[in-house]
Write a protein that holds these residues in place. Structure first.
Motif, PDB file in Angstrom:
ATOM      1  N   CYS A  21       0.833  -1.207   0.000  1.00  0.00           N
ATOM      2  CA  CYS A  21       0.000   0.000   0.000  1.00  0.00           C
ATOM      3  C   CYS A  21       0.869   1.259   0.000  1.00  0.00           C
ATOM      4  O   CYS A  21       0.639   2.180  -0.775  1.00  0.00           O
ATOM      5  CB  CYS A  21      -0.972  -0.003   1.173  1.00  0.00           C
ATOM      6  SG  CYS A  21      -0.180  -0.099   2.803  1.00  0.00           S
ATOM      7  N   GLU A  24       2.902   1.567  -3.407  1.00  0.00           N
ATOM      8  CA  GLU A  24       2.086   1.906  -4.570  1.00  0.00           C
ATOM      9  C   GLU A  24       1.287   3.198  -4.403  1.00  0.00           C
ATOM     10  O   GLU A  24       0.951   3.844  -5.383  1.00  0.00           O
ATOM     11  CB  GLU A  24       1.133   0.749  -4.890  1.00  0.00           C
ATOM     12  CG  GLU A  24       1.838  -0.525  -5.304  1.00  0.00           C
ATOM     13  CD  GLU A  24       2.625  -0.373  -6.592  1.00  0.00           C
ATOM     14  OE1 GLU A  24       2.134   0.266  -7.539  1.00  0.00           O
ATOM     15  OE2 GLU A  24       3.763  -0.891  -6.648  1.00  0.00           O
ATOM     16  N   HIS A  25       0.955   3.557  -3.158  1.00  0.00           N
ATOM     17  CA  HIS A  25       0.111   4.732  -2.906  1.00  0.00           C
ATOM     18  C   HIS A  25       0.639   5.550  -1.723  1.00  0.00           C
ATOM     19  O   HIS A  25      -0.036   5.703  -0.697  1.00  0.00           O
ATOM     20  CB  HIS A  25      -1.341   4.294  -2.677  1.00  0.00           C
ATOM     21  CG  HIS A  25      -1.888   3.535  -3.827  1.00  0.00           C
ATOM     22  ND1 HIS A  25      -2.210   4.139  -5.023  1.00  0.00           N
ATOM     23  CD2 HIS A  25      -2.125   2.210  -4.003  1.00  0.00           C
ATOM     24  CE1 HIS A  25      -2.640   3.223  -5.881  1.00  0.00           C
ATOM     25  NE2 HIS A  25      -2.591   2.046  -5.288  1.00  0.00           N
ATOM     26  N   GLU A  27       0.763   8.573  -1.275  1.00  0.00           N
ATOM     27  CA  GLU A  27      -0.062   9.736  -0.956  1.00  0.00           C
ATOM     28  C   GLU A  27      -1.104   9.412   0.119  1.00  0.00           C
ATOM     29  O   GLU A  27      -1.675  10.308   0.727  1.00  0.00           O
ATOM     30  CB  GLU A  27      -0.745  10.276  -2.223  1.00  0.00           C
ATOM     31  CG  GLU A  27      -1.833   9.401  -2.797  1.00  0.00           C
ATOM     32  CD  GLU A  27      -1.357   8.241  -3.684  1.00  0.00           C
ATOM     33  OE1 GLU A  27      -2.196   7.720  -4.421  1.00  0.00           O
ATOM     34  OE2 GLU A  27      -0.186   7.850  -3.623  1.00  0.00           O
ATOM     35  N   LEU A  55      -8.097   9.820  -5.677  1.00  0.00           N
ATOM     36  CA  LEU A  55      -7.688   9.300  -4.373  1.00  0.00           C
ATOM     37  C   LEU A  55      -8.579   8.145  -3.922  1.00  0.00           C
ATOM     38  O   LEU A  55      -8.100   7.207  -3.290  1.00  0.00           O
ATOM     39  CB  LEU A  55      -7.662  10.402  -3.325  1.00  0.00           C
ATOM     40  CG  LEU A  55      -6.453  11.316  -3.369  1.00  0.00           C
ATOM     41  CD1 LEU A  55      -6.535  12.368  -2.261  1.00  0.00           C
ATOM     42  CD2 LEU A  55      -5.158  10.541  -3.249  1.00  0.00           C
ATOM     43  N   ALA A  58      -7.253   5.208  -5.674  1.00  0.00           N
ATOM     44  CA  ALA A  58      -5.995   4.791  -5.055  1.00  0.00           C
ATOM     45  C   ALA A  58      -6.252   3.984  -3.783  1.00  0.00           C
ATOM     46  O   ALA A  58      -5.623   2.950  -3.552  1.00  0.00           O
ATOM     47  CB  ALA A  58      -5.120   6.003  -4.749  1.00  0.00           C
ATOM     48  N   ASP A  61      -7.609   0.607  -4.815  1.00  0.00           N
ATOM     49  CA  ASP A  61      -6.519  -0.212  -5.355  1.00  0.00           C
ATOM     50  C   ASP A  61      -5.654  -0.776  -4.233  1.00  0.00           C
ATOM     51  O   ASP A  61      -5.268  -1.945  -4.258  1.00  0.00           O
ATOM     52  CB  ASP A  61      -5.643   0.604  -6.309  1.00  0.00           C
ATOM     53  CG  ASP A  61      -6.304   0.893  -7.645  1.00  0.00           C
ATOM     54  OD1 ASP A  61      -7.370   0.296  -7.943  1.00  0.00           O
ATOM     55  OD2 ASP A  61      -5.764   1.741  -8.386  1.00  0.00           O
ATOM     56  N   ALA A  62      -5.333   0.049  -3.245  1.00  0.00           N
ATOM     57  CA  ALA A  62      -4.531  -0.409  -2.111  1.00  0.00           C
ATOM     58  C   ALA A  62      -5.253  -1.513  -1.357  1.00  0.00           C
ATOM     59  O   ALA A  62      -4.642  -2.509  -0.950  1.00  0.00           O
ATOM     60  CB  ALA A  62      -4.223   0.756  -1.172  1.00  0.00           C
TER      61      ALA A  62
END
Length: 76
Positions: A21, A24-25, A27, A55, A58, A61-62
């Motif tokens: 997580c 890859e993300h 942010e 976001l 994201a 996806d995480a």
């Protein structure tokens, strides 16, 4: 830019610290010194957010790539 309200949470009892997580993300997530994931702003509580579609995607996806299924994204 459309904004949605969602809640993002990490179950620290099941997080295995894979780091996918955060890698890859970054942010949204980071790794603690103990080797588990946390939300970027450092809270262990579920956080309601007003987020852009980007976001939200994201976070979803995480959640999907977490091998421990420790990340949850839900509508507020």
């Amino acid at each position: 830019m459309p904004m949605d309200s969602v809640t993002v949470s990490i179950d620290h009892d099941v997080c295995m610290g894979s780091g996918y997580c955060a890698r890859e993300h970054p942010e949204l997530f980071r790794m603690t010194t103990e080797g588990v994931a946390e939300l970027y702003w450092g809270t262990k509580e579920p956080v309601p957010l007003a987020v852009s579609d980007k976001l939200r995607k994201a976070a979803e996806d995480a959640s999907a790539i977490c091998p421990a299924a420790a990340i949850t994204v839900s509508d507020r």
